[in-house]
Structures are given as C-alpha cells and as structure tokens.
Design an enzyme around this catalytic site. Structure first.
Site, PDB file in Angstrom:
ATOM      1  N   SER A 269      79.968  -2.205  70.933  1.00  9.16           N
ATOM      2  CA  SER A 269      80.387  -2.828  69.681  1.00  9.16           C
ATOM      3  C   SER A 269      81.862  -2.553  69.407  1.00  9.16           C
ATOM      4  O   SER A 269      82.489  -1.725  70.076  1.00  9.16           O
ATOM      5  CB  SER A 269      79.557  -2.268  68.532  1.00  9.16           C
ATOM      6  OG  SER A 269      79.981  -0.948  68.265  1.00  9.16           O
ATOM      7  N   LYS A 270      82.366  -3.238  68.416  1.00  9.29           N
ATOM      8  CA  LYS A 270      83.768  -3.061  68.051  1.00  9.29           C
ATOM      9  C   LYS A 270      84.022  -1.609  67.663  1.00  9.29           C
ATOM     10  O   LYS A 270      85.078  -1.059  67.944  1.00  9.29           O
ATOM     11  CB  LYS A 270      84.103  -4.001  66.891  1.00  9.29           C
ATOM     12  CG  LYS A 270      85.503  -3.797  66.350  1.00  9.29           C
ATOM     13  CD  LYS A 270      85.911  -4.922  65.446  1.00  9.29           C
ATOM     14  CE  LYS A 270      86.819  -4.484  64.326  1.00  9.29           C
ATOM     15  NZ  LYS A 270      87.785  -3.445  64.627  1.00  9.29           N
ATOM     16  N   ARG A 271      83.020  -1.000  67.041  1.00 13.29           N
ATOM     17  CA  ARG A 271      83.197   0.390  66.624  1.00 13.29           C
ATOM     18  C   ARG A 271      83.438   1.324  67.816  1.00 13.29           C
ATOM     19  O   ARG A 271      84.227   2.247  67.748  1.00 13.29           O
ATOM     20  CB  ARG A 271      81.990   0.865  65.815  1.00 13.29           C
ATOM     21  CG  ARG A 271      82.438   1.376  64.453  1.00 13.29           C
ATOM     22  CD  ARG A 271      81.293   1.774  63.552  1.00 13.29           C
ATOM     23  NE  ARG A 271      80.296   0.741  63.427  1.00 13.29           N
ATOM     24  CZ  ARG A 271      78.985   0.958  63.501  1.00 13.29           C
ATOM     25  NH1 ARG A 271      78.532   2.175  63.733  1.00 13.29           N
ATOM     26  NH2 ARG A 271      78.126  -0.027  63.333  1.00 13.29           N
ATOM     27  N   GLY A 273      84.854   0.495  70.573  1.00 17.02           N
ATOM     28  CA  GLY A 273      86.220   0.240  71.017  1.00 17.02           C
ATOM     29  C   GLY A 273      87.211   0.996  70.148  1.00 17.02           C
ATOM     30  O   GLY A 273      88.118   1.657  70.645  1.00 17.02           O
ATOM     31  N   ASP A 274      87.003   0.933  68.831  1.00 23.66           N
ATOM     32  CA  ASP A 274      87.914   1.618  67.909  1.00 23.66           C
ATOM     33  C   ASP A 274      87.876   3.126  68.149  1.00 23.66           C
ATOM     34  O   ASP A 274      88.899   3.798  68.185  1.00 23.66           O
ATOM     35  CB  ASP A 274      87.514   1.332  66.453  1.00 23.66           C
ATOM     36  CG  ASP A 274      87.747  -0.129  66.084  1.00 23.66           C
ATOM     37  OD1 ASP A 274      88.455  -0.812  66.841  1.00 23.66           O
ATOM     38  OD2 ASP A 274      87.203  -0.576  65.054  1.00 23.66           O
TER      39      ASP A 274
END
Ligand code: GLU
Length: 515
Positions: A269-271, A273-274
């Site tokens: 998920s984007k999380r 990646g962050d």
C-alpha cells in the site's frame, strides 16, 4: 470458443485517484499478452461510480502508460471503432439500461426499492440471528421491497411515482458456478455465496458489474487479465454472460497475483511506500482536494524501462535466470502460463538495482544530455558543458543508482572538495603523509602531458623510489583531489580535472588536512 478470434484485451481502470504500480503491472501484462499475439490493447475508463471520480486521474492514467511505453492502440484518448471508451459517455447511448431492463423482463433481474435504512436493518437482523455475511439473495429477497415480493401493480405505481429504485441481478438459489481461470485453474463457487448485486443504480448509472460485462462483450474482448481483487466478482460476471446469452463469447479470465509488501505480509500500500521510502505510483501525484504530494518512480529518477522491467517480474517468471528484459524481449517471452498464483513481494532494494543496471548501460553523452535537461542540475556542473559532463558520467555511472546521483556524488568534478571523508583521514592520512604528498605534488608538476596513463606510470616510479605501496599514496591522493575515500580511477579523475586544477586543489587541500 474464443481461440480463433483476434486477441483483444483491455485495461479498465476507474479514475478514482493515481494509478497504483499494481495497476500499471496489470496494464503491462495485458499489453504484453496482446502484443505477443498481434492483438489489440484497449484503454477503457470505468467511471460509473461518479462519487469516486477524481479530477485529473484519467489524464494521469494515460500519462503513466505513455511514460512506460505501454501504449494502447485503441481506447479513451486513442482511436478505435468501438467508442466511446468511457462508461459515463457510453451510458448516454442507453444500452446499459436496455440490457438491465431486458434482464428484468426475462426474470433474471428485478427492481428493488429498499431504502439504505431498510438494507441496514436487514443486515443487522441477520447478523443478530448469527449470519456472518448477510446477503440480499434468494432467501432474503422475499422479505425485501422488490418486484419479486411486491404485487405487480404496486411496483408499477412506485415506478410511475418516481420512487428511487435499483435493478438487482437474481442469483439462482442452488447452483454451482464455475469457470476456468488461466492462472488459477478451475474456480467453483456456489450461488448461495453470492449476493443479488445491483446492476443499475438509482442515479441512472449502471454499476461496474453490468457496464464491465456489456462493454467487454461489445468491444469483443477475448481475455480479461486483471488483479486478484476481482476474483470474487468473477462468478457474478460469468452468470451475467449466461443471463445475457453471451456465454459462447465469454472472455477467458486471468486473475493476477497480489503485489505484496517487502516482508510479504499483506498487500502493498501507499503507507508501506511512505514508511519504507519508495513510491507506489508511477508518476508524482498531487491530490486535487488536499494538495498532498505522493512520490512517483519517474520523479525519483527511475527509468521507464527499469520500472517496466521491475513490474514484469512481479508475478511473471521467465523460467530462466535472465533478469534484464527490454519491452520487446518481454513481448517475446511473456506468457500467462508463467504467471504464478502466489503474491509477489516487492523488494525496494532490487528495484534500485534494476535502475542501476539500466543506468550503467546508457550512453555517456545521452546521460549528460538528460542531466542538462534537469532543472535541478547544479549550476557549476551545468557550466562545465556536455562533453565534460559526459566524461564524468562515464566514470560515475557504474556507481550510481539514479541520474542525479552522478552530479551529487561526483560533485568534486565540478568544484574543490567541501569536506574530507573522516574515516579515510583517520586511517590513511598518517604522520608522514603530508611530506610524501608534497613530493608527489612536485612529481605531478613535472608531468607535461597530463594524461591518465602518464600519471599512473609516474606514481609507480614514485612508489618504487619511495619504497611505499599503493595504500600509502592512493588514498591520500584521492583525499586531496576529491575529499572522498572511494570513487572512480584517480588517474582519470586527475586527467579530466587537468593539471592546473589538480595542483591547485592538492595544495589547497594540504592546508586543510593535518600537517
Ligand atoms: N474498473 C475496474 C478497476 O478499477 C476494472 C476491473 C476489471 O478489469 O474488470 O480495476
């Protein structure tokens, strides 16, 4: 059944935000599959859910595909005889509604008038009664407000009065629905596990399910290659093909494995990646409502070829040890038979490695040109001009991951060292080093043709004369020139900097290092 038709596949994203890298992988696999067989790759925009429409998302999708070089040869924003290719525009032509009404007329679907409160109540009641996953189905249907339970005249009246209603599919009560997935083999689901899904909404829009099937049929799609998250919808889709009388031309399904977090623990998920510092979107995305920026592979400095190569191996396995594939090679090699069922773990380190492999193979002057095109290139580097930059690229590209690393890590090609690597200073700058370096400077002063080979032979004679090894002379020499403990060939660096610059730097550095 579909074997002798021209292969036609579609990528059918919903413009609800930026395209996730998993979406790009879906597009890529569709593209590869189509191109290998001389087929068509179509872009269709599935925007039936107007509440989730995000401004700019559609352009973002096209720009991403274009950046990757996986161009649709037909579709929204491209040409084609089956348009429009955007569902909100297709809706205006009226056929979604006609098909939904046809299903009602044939008793394969029905009108339902239940309010959201009534639906919630039904679900709550069933939950209280111990039903884990309450559904609107053959069992509950009779208790709800719809054209299977209400008298015909009431249904007619409600519709004439303009009461809001949806059209739901009538899932059979007791039937085995099965289909063969090209990746998963036979998939079987009992109809009692399926919901009477809405096909047509009260806002006058078809749902994804209806529009998707109608469009795939009308656009003569032969293979549906999409993410695993759509697998639970596939039995409903199979049933819709049957109900609409299109079973003989039903596309073959292939549900791709999930993209997993680096530790394999769940969907990427984007999380993640962050948290772990890598992008999950192909291009940078600015959220139109919050203004938040999400990073993109392009802006991080990935080459599109590297990004495509990375994605190609997240689910597909070539069956050999080969890792580097151009798009053309992928078209030749790709097959759905070699796509696995198990989720594919994303490895950010490996992704960097891929970029490095592509960078290293690039032509030096091409890299220099690309650097000169970047607005963020340091002015001192820009001032050196293309040939000088190209020479720097030649020396630095083996060690860099991204283009921008070259002028950053090799800043000393453009200006005198700003600092001196502490570890190297403490280990290699010994008490007798300054005197030795003084002498070495004098030797360099005497070299008239300041070429790498001449500097190298001079250093060898100097070492012999002094009775010292490389370890005593090269690291301090590098410190004086670049301030670093490691880097490309010192002789080549020296030649590129030129005699005057080298000597100036060395003398200057001598002042800054312990005497
Ligand atoms: N619109 C769906 C999506 O956003 C497409 C699913 C499919 O390919 O059938 O992923």
């Amino acid at each position: 059944m579909t074997e002798d038709r021209k292969v036609r596949v579609r990528f059918a994203p919903s413009p609800t935000g930026p395209l996730h890298m998993g979406g790009v992988r879906t597009a890529l696999y569709n593209y590869l599959f189509a191109k290998k067989q001389g087929g068509d790759f179509i872009l269709r925009i599935e925007d039936t859910d107007q509440t989730r429409y995000v401004e700019g998302a559609e352009d973002y999708i096209r720009e991403s595909l274009e950046w990757c070089g996986i161009l649709p040869n037909e579709g929204q924003g491209y040409c084609g005889d089956f348009g429009p290719y955007k569902q909100s525009e297709r809706k205006d032509l009226g056929f979604y509604r006609e098909y939904a009404e046809k299903l009602v007329a044939e008793d394969k679907a029905y009108y339902a008038f239940d309010t959201p409160e009534e639906l919630d109540k039904m679900r709550e009641d069933l939950k209280k009664a111990g039903v884990a996953a309450p559904q609107y189905n053959a069992i509950t249907r009779g208790r709800m407000k719809n054209s299977t339970s209400l008298p015909a005249d009431e249904v007619k009246e409600r519709i004439e009065n303009g009461d809001p209603y949806v059209i739901r599919i009538k899932i059979p009560r007791n039937e085995e629905i099965k289909f063969e997935d090209k990746i998963r083999g036979w998939v079987m689901v009992h109809s009692s596990n399926l919901d009477d899904k809405v096909l047509y909404k009260s806002d006058g829009m078809p749902t994804y399910h209806l529009a998707n099937i109608v469009d795939d049929h009308m656009m003569k799609i032969t293979h549906v290659i999409r993410g695993e998250e759509w697998l639970p919808s596939a039995p409903l889709h199979v049933l819709l093909y049957r109900y609409l009388g299109w079973e003989d031309e039903m596309p073959q399904f292939a549900h791709l494995p999930l993209l997993l977090k680096p530790d394999g623990n769940g969907k990427l998920s984007k999380r993640d990646g962050d948290r772990l510092g890598f992008p999950v979107f192909p291009l940078e995305w600015k959220d139109p409502s919050t203004g938040d920026i999400s990073s993109g592979y392009r802006e991080k400095g990935y080459f599109p070829e590297a990004f495509v190569n990375i994605l190609s191996l997240l689910g597909w396995n070539p069956g050999t040890n080969q890792e580097i594939f151009s798009l053309e090679e992928l078209v030749q090699e790709f097959s759905l038979e070699r796509v696995g069922k198990a989720g594919a773990k994303y490895d950010p380190e490996k992704a960097r490695w891929f970029n490095q492999q592509y960078l290293k193979e690039k032509d030096n002057s091409e890299i220099a040109e690309a650097l000169l095109e970047r607005e963020d290139l340091d002015e001192k580097a820009r001032a050196k001009g293309k040939d000088y930059l190209a020479a720097v690229c030649g020396m630095m590209k083996e060690r860099a991951v991204f283009l921008k690393d070259i002028p950053e890590e090799g800043y000393y090609f453009f200006e005198a060292p700003k600092s001196y690597d502490e570890k190297t200073v403490s280990k290699k700058w010994k008490a007798d080093t300054p005197a030795l370096m003084q002498e070495w400077i004098s030797v360099l002063e005497g070299i008239s043709d300041f070429k790498a080979a001449n500097i190298e032979s001079a250093i060898k004679s100097f070492m012999e004369e002094k009775g010292v090894g490389f370890g005593a002379i090269l690291p301090p020499f590098r410190l004086l020139l670049s301030g670093t403990g490691m880097g490309p060939s010192l002789f080549e660096i020296a030649e590129l900097l030129g005699k005057e610059e080298c000597l100036n730097r060395m003398k200057d550095s001598m002042q800054k290092l312990p005497s």
